[in-house]
Design a protein around this motif. Structure first.
Motif, PDB file in Angstrom:
ATOM      1  N   ALA A  71       0.839  -1.200   0.000  1.00  0.00           N
ATOM      2  CA  ALA A  71       0.000   0.000   0.000  1.00  0.00           C
ATOM      3  C   ALA A  71       0.876   1.251   0.000  1.00  0.00           C
ATOM      4  O   ALA A  71       2.041   1.224   0.403  1.00  0.00           O
ATOM      5  N   ASP A  72       0.301   2.343  -0.462  1.00  0.00           N
ATOM      6  CA  ASP A  72       1.083   3.576  -0.592  1.00  0.00           C
ATOM      7  C   ASP A  72       1.215   4.339   0.720  1.00  0.00           C
ATOM      8  O   ASP A  72       2.292   4.813   1.066  1.00  0.00           O
ATOM      9  N   LYS A  73       0.123   4.479   1.452  1.00  0.00           N
ATOM     10  CA  LYS A  73       0.101   5.362   2.619  1.00  0.00           C
ATOM     11  C   LYS A  73       0.681   4.700   3.858  1.00  0.00           C
ATOM     12  O   LYS A  73       0.296   3.584   4.215  1.00  0.00           O
ATOM     13  N   THR A  74       1.608   5.384   4.533  1.00  0.00           N
ATOM     14  CA  THR A  74       2.186   4.900   5.783  1.00  0.00           C
ATOM     15  C   THR A  74       1.834   5.860   6.917  1.00  0.00           C
ATOM     16  O   THR A  74       1.325   6.970   6.685  1.00  0.00           O
ATOM     17  N   ALA A  75       2.156   5.445   8.141  1.00  0.00           N
ATOM     18  CA  ALA A  75       1.925   6.329   9.286  1.00  0.00           C
ATOM     19  C   ALA A  75       2.792   7.581   9.186  1.00  0.00           C
ATOM     20  O   ALA A  75       2.412   8.661   9.649  1.00  0.00           O
ATOM     21  N   ARG A  76       3.959   7.433   8.591  1.00  0.00           N
ATOM     22  CA  ARG A  76       4.834   8.595   8.385  1.00  0.00           C
ATOM     23  C   ARG A  76       4.142   9.631   7.510  1.00  0.00           C
ATOM     24  O   ARG A  76       4.219  10.840   7.770  1.00  0.00           O
ATOM     25  N   ASP A  77       3.465   9.186   6.472  1.00  0.00           N
ATOM     26  CA  ASP A  77       2.722  10.111   5.614  1.00  0.00           C
ATOM     27  C   ASP A  77       1.637  10.842   6.403  1.00  0.00           C
ATOM     28  O   ASP A  77       1.438  12.049   6.238  1.00  0.00           O
ATOM     29  N   VAL A  78       0.934  10.099   7.252  1.00  0.00           N
ATOM     30  CA  VAL A  78      -0.169  10.685   8.019  1.00  0.00           C
ATOM     31  C   VAL A  78       0.336  11.782   8.954  1.00  0.00           C
ATOM     32  O   VAL A  78      -0.191  12.899   8.964  1.00  0.00           O
TER      33      VAL A  78
END
Length: 303
Positions: A128-135
């Protein structure tokens, strides 16, 4: 595989499915395969479809040499589409063990645990593309406030969101690791309850990264079409955010509002609850497997 995690409420889950020896069943959260193995052991023929998007779960499934087992490397939000693909449009029972596995928590590099420093990842599907770092680095302060309050249920969600935005602005490259995140919120954690506080923050981020609440609702909406009349739905949840939509959908056929009725006052809902209250683990099981402490098991039957 035996270290993946002990299946919670194993016998209650199997009894709840009311297995037919030649039936068709679905385990939507295969994980280490504990529940699936027991289902296969009690089937005399039949078929079992197991869903999981985690590559580690796929490896566990490959270790089970059983032609009755079909492993589907996909999120269970796609259950109807895949069952149609395999020409199993209706099944006799569906088992859902929600939440995160002990294996995922105990694998430091996955970033799920507050105990280990690692990249802020938290993806159940590592493609998947989205990580917690992105959030934590890209979400607005308002959105961080929303998810920390809604999914983490922390009382100082607004202050925590402000602190995260300030910390990512002051750090070159933003917040990259578990320790970066904890350092940004350390002063906000209630004294003596730091572990619980960070667990709630991590829960909020994990739910957002993996779209867990949307996935659960999408899955539940497909259940009435997939189950045969008299077929069973067995769902085990680990916090109120998961349990609430499961309870509402079983009791009302929808996630909010009151159950709809026809002109004669008959309730219009596809499922009926088999258990008056959710089944919980015994003190003995909790002593053996602490993960069972917060488990709530609900069983429903298609009307």
């Amino acid at each position: 595989m035996t270290n993946y995690h002990d299946p919670v409420l194993l016998q209650a889950c199997i009894e709840g499915l009311d297995l037919k020896p030649g039936g068709t069943y679905v385990d939507i959260t295969f994980g280490g395969g504990g529940h699936s193995r027991e289902i296969l052991r009690q089937l005399e023929g039949g078929r079992l479809f197991a869903f999981d998007q985690d590559p580690d779960a796929r490896a566990n499934a490959q270790a089970i040499d059983d032609p009755r087992l079909t492993f589907v490397a996909s999120n269970f939000r796609n259950i109807k589409r895949y069952l149609k693909l395999y020409k199993a449009e209706q099944v006799d029972g569906i088992l859902a063990d929600l939440g995160i596995s002990s294996h995922q928590i105990d694998t430091p590099e996955r970033g799920f645990s507050t105990r280990f420093d690692a990249d802020l990842d938290m993806r159940m599907n590592q493609h998947a593309d989205k990580t917690a770092r992105d959030v934590v680095n890209e979400y607005s302060e308002a959105d961080l406030h929303r998810i920390l309050g809604m999914y983490g249920e922390i009382t100082n969600a607004r202050t925590a969101a402000t602190a995260l935005v300030a910390a990512r602005s002051n750090r070159s490259g933003g917040l990259k690791t578990v320790n970066d995140l904890k350092a940004a919120l350390q002063r906000l954690a209630p004294r003596g309850k730091e572990n619980k506080y960070f667990a709630q923050v991590f829960q909020a981020l994990r739910i957002e990264v993996n779209e867990e609440m949307q996935v659960l609702e999408e899955f539940l909406e497909q259940v009435p079409d997939i189950l045969k009349p008299g077929g069973r739905l067995v769902v085990m949840s680990y916090h109120s955010l998961e349990d609430r939509p499961v309870k509402n959908f079983i009791n009302k056929g929808k996630f909010q509002g009151e159950v709809e009725k026809d002109l004669f006052g008959n309730e219009l809902k596809p499922l009926r609850s088999v258990t008056r209250k959710p089944i919980e683990a015994t003190p003995d099981e909790i002593a053996r497997n602490p993960r069972a402490r917060s488990a709530k098991l609900r069983i429903a039957e298609k009307i």
